[in-house]
Design a protein around this motif. Structure first.
Motif, PDB file in Angstrom:
ATOM      1  N   LEU A  54       0.833  -1.207   0.000  1.00 27.33           N
ATOM      2  CA  LEU A  54       0.000   0.000   0.000  1.00 27.33           C
ATOM      3  C   LEU A  54       0.868   1.257   0.000  1.00 27.33           C
ATOM      4  N   GLN A  55       1.984   1.226   0.731  1.00 29.09           N
ATOM      5  CA  GLN A  55       2.896   2.373   0.751  1.00 29.09           C
ATOM      6  C   GLN A  55       3.468   2.638  -0.639  1.00 29.09           C
ATOM      7  N   ARG A  56       3.840   1.587  -1.347  1.00 25.39           N
ATOM      8  CA  ARG A  56       4.360   1.757  -2.710  1.00 25.39           C
ATOM      9  C   ARG A  56       3.272   2.266  -3.655  1.00 25.39           C
ATOM     10  N   ALA A  57       2.055   1.810  -3.450  1.00 28.54           N
ATOM     11  CA  ALA A  57       0.945   2.216  -4.321  1.00 28.54           C
ATOM     12  C   ALA A  57       0.508   3.656  -4.060  1.00 28.54           C
ATOM     13  N   ILE A  58       0.764   4.145  -2.830  1.00 29.33           N
ATOM     14  CA  ILE A  58       0.376   5.512  -2.441  1.00 29.33           C
ATOM     15  C   ILE A  58       1.622   6.202  -1.892  1.00 29.33           C
ATOM     16  N   PRO A  59       2.554   6.610  -2.739  1.00 27.82           N
ATOM     17  CA  PRO A  59       3.834   7.127  -2.251  1.00 27.82           C
ATOM     18  C   PRO A  59       3.739   8.447  -1.484  1.00 27.82           C
ATOM     19  N   ALA A  60       2.679   9.197  -1.668  1.00 24.07           N
ATOM     20  CA  ALA A  60       2.582  10.501  -1.012  1.00 24.07           C
ATOM     21  C   ALA A  60       2.191  10.407   0.464  1.00 24.07           C
ATOM     22  N   VAL A  61       1.701   9.265   0.900  1.00 26.79           N
ATOM     23  CA  VAL A  61       1.263   9.118   2.289  1.00 26.79           C
ATOM     24  C   VAL A  61       2.426   8.622   3.149  1.00 26.79           C
ATOM     25  N   THR A  62       2.495   9.142   4.372  1.00 28.11           N
ATOM     26  CA  THR A  62       3.512   8.661   5.308  1.00 28.11           C
ATOM     27  C   THR A  62       3.045   7.341   5.922  1.00 28.11           C
ATOM     28  N   GLN A  63       4.002   6.569   6.422  1.00 24.78           N
ATOM     29  CA  GLN A  63       3.653   5.294   7.036  1.00 24.78           C
ATOM     30  C   GLN A  63       2.724   5.498   8.230  1.00 24.78           C
ATOM     31  N   LYS A  64       3.006   6.503   9.035  1.00 23.33           N
ATOM     32  CA  LYS A  64       2.184   6.791  10.218  1.00 23.33           C
ATOM     33  C   LYS A  64       0.748   7.096   9.811  1.00 23.33           C
ATOM     34  N   MET A  65       0.563   7.946   8.805  1.00 23.27           N
ATOM     35  CA  MET A  65      -0.779   8.322   8.370  1.00 23.27           C
ATOM     36  C   MET A  65      -1.497   7.132   7.745  1.00 23.27           C
TER      37      MET A  65
END
Length: 119
Positions: A54-65
């Motif tokens: 999911l992090q790779r698919a949504i690079p603009a989001v931080t892991q915490k968020m």
């Protein structure tokens, strides 16, 4: 006499859903947040995804968020979280039946966006 929508097979565009303002607000609160709709969309693309995917698919989001938004979606019953007992721990996210029920909403939203590009 029957109403027009019974004759033509669809509801007129002016008809609003039969729900109260409170119900509408509750539904919108479940989906509010900058990343929730994006997360749900990505889970429609890939029914089971790990946090890193999911992090790779949504690079603009931080892991915490991302974690916060996933926890909120899980709490609202839209996303399921599965922890596999192994080392290192493997955690997967997917949509529940309630989350899957949002598919028509996304279809309408995406067709609306396609009809209104650049706005």
């Amino acid at each position: 006499m029957t109403s027009t929508d019974n004759k033509v097979g669809y509801s007129p565009k002016s008809v609003r859903p039969a729900c109260s303002a409170e119900q509408a607000e509750a539904a919108l609160r479940m989906l509010e947040g900058r990343w929730k709709l994006v997360i749900i969309f990505r889970l429609f693309e890939r029914p089971v995804a790990r946090l890193s995917e999911l992090q790779r698919a949504i690079p603009a989001v931080t892991q915490k968020m991302l974690i916060q938004q996933l926890r909120a979606l899980e709490q609202d019953g839209i996303v399921t979280r599965t922890v596999h007992a192994q080392v290192p721990p493997k955690v997967e996210y997917g949509l529940t039946d309630l989350g899957e029920a949002l598919a028509p909403v996304f279809e309408h939203l995406l067709s609306w966006a396609a009809r209104n590009p650049g706005r």
